[in-house]
Design a protein around this motif. Structure first.
Motif, short mmCIF file in Angstrom:
data_model
loop_
_atom_site.label_atom_id
_atom_site.label_comp_id
_atom_site.label_asym_id
_atom_site.label_seq_id
_atom_site.Cartn_x
_atom_site.Cartn_y
_atom_site.Cartn_z
N LYS A 2 0.83 -1.20 0.00
CA LYS A 2 0.00 0.00 0.00
C LYS A 2 0.87 1.25 0.00
O LYS A 2 0.56 2.23 -0.69
N TYR A 5 2.13 2.28 -3.50
CA TYR A 5 1.21 3.03 -4.34
C TYR A 5 1.09 4.48 -3.90
O TYR A 5 1.02 5.39 -4.72
N TYR A 24 -3.19 14.92 -1.84
CA TYR A 24 -4.14 14.33 -0.91
C TYR A 24 -5.55 14.89 -1.13
O TYR A 24 -6.54 14.16 -1.00
N LEU A 27 -6.86 13.08 -4.17
CA LEU A 27 -7.17 11.70 -3.79
C LEU A 27 -8.48 11.63 -3.01
O LEU A 27 -9.33 10.77 -3.28
N GLY A 28 -8.67 12.53 -2.07
CA GLY A 28 -9.92 12.56 -1.31
C GLY A 28 -11.12 12.90 -2.18
O GLY A 28 -12.18 12.29 -2.06
N LEU A 30 -11.44 12.49 -5.48
CA LEU A 30 -11.75 11.39 -6.39
C LEU A 30 -12.38 10.21 -5.66
O LEU A 30 -13.33 9.59 -6.17
N SER A 31 -11.88 9.89 -4.48
CA SER A 31 -12.44 8.74 -3.76
C SER A 31 -13.88 9.00 -3.33
O SER A 31 -14.74 8.13 -3.46
N ILE A 32 -14.20 10.21 -2.83
CA ILE A 32 -15.57 10.49 -2.43
C ILE A 32 -16.48 10.56 -3.65
O ILE A 32 -17.65 10.17 -3.59
N SER A 33 -15.97 11.02 -4.78
CA SER A 33 -16.77 11.06 -6.01
C SER A 33 -17.14 9.65 -6.48
O SER A 33 -18.28 9.39 -6.86
N ILE A 34 -16.16 8.76 -6.43
CA ILE A 34 -16.41 7.37 -6.85
C ILE A 34 -17.40 6.69 -5.90
O ILE A 34 -18.34 6.02 -6.35
N VAL A 35 -17.22 6.87 -4.61
CA VAL A 35 -18.13 6.26 -3.63
C VAL A 35 -19.54 6.84 -3.80
O VAL A 35 -20.53 6.12 -3.74
N TYR A 36 -19.64 8.14 -4.05
CA TYR A 36 -20.95 8.77 -4.27
C TYR A 36 -21.65 8.15 -5.48
O TYR A 36 -22.84 7.81 -5.42
#
Length: 121
Positions: A2, A5, A24, A27-28, A30-36
């Motif tokens: 991990k 990466y 960061y 990254l945050g 993009l990750s919240i957009s994907i989860v949404y």
């Protein structure tokens, strides 16, 4: 693995002249957009099924988990053991909530069947 990466992404973006804090942030974001995007259809189905108590439980669990993780990070304690206890508490509350809802459903079904029997007589 991990860490590889994370360092790879940091090195790649810092090589482009982007600072670590912006990496960061991206990254945050993009990750919240994907989860949404992944959760949106599931939430729509739950709303159509009128599972408001379950949605309230999920939202409150996520909120408390975020607060707990933030607190653990700030105090720099062993996060895994404490987070496991918090998740166990969430599971216990969810089980209690499901049990209460099932009990209410059984009571309402019993009352409606009694009423239909008395109406037929």
């Amino acid at each position: 693995m991990k860490d590889f990466y994370i360092h790879f992404l940091k090195d790649m973006f810092t090589g482009l002249g982007i600072s670590e804090s912006v990496v960061y942030f991206i990254l945050g974001f993009l990750s919240i957009s994907i989860v949404y995007l992944l959760l949106k259809p599931i939430v729509r189905i739950l709303v159509l099924l009128q599972w408001d108590k379950f949605l309230t439980f999920l939202l409150s669990s996520v909120f408390v988990l975020a607060l707990t993780v933030s607190f653990l990070i700030l105090t720099s304690e062993s996060a895994f053991g404490h987070a496991a206890k918090v998740i166990l508490g969430f599971c216990s509350f969810g089980f209690l909530l499901c049990s209460v809802q099932l009990f209410r459903l059984l009571l309402s079904t019993g009352k409606s069947s009694k009423q239909s029997v008395t109406q037929k007589v």
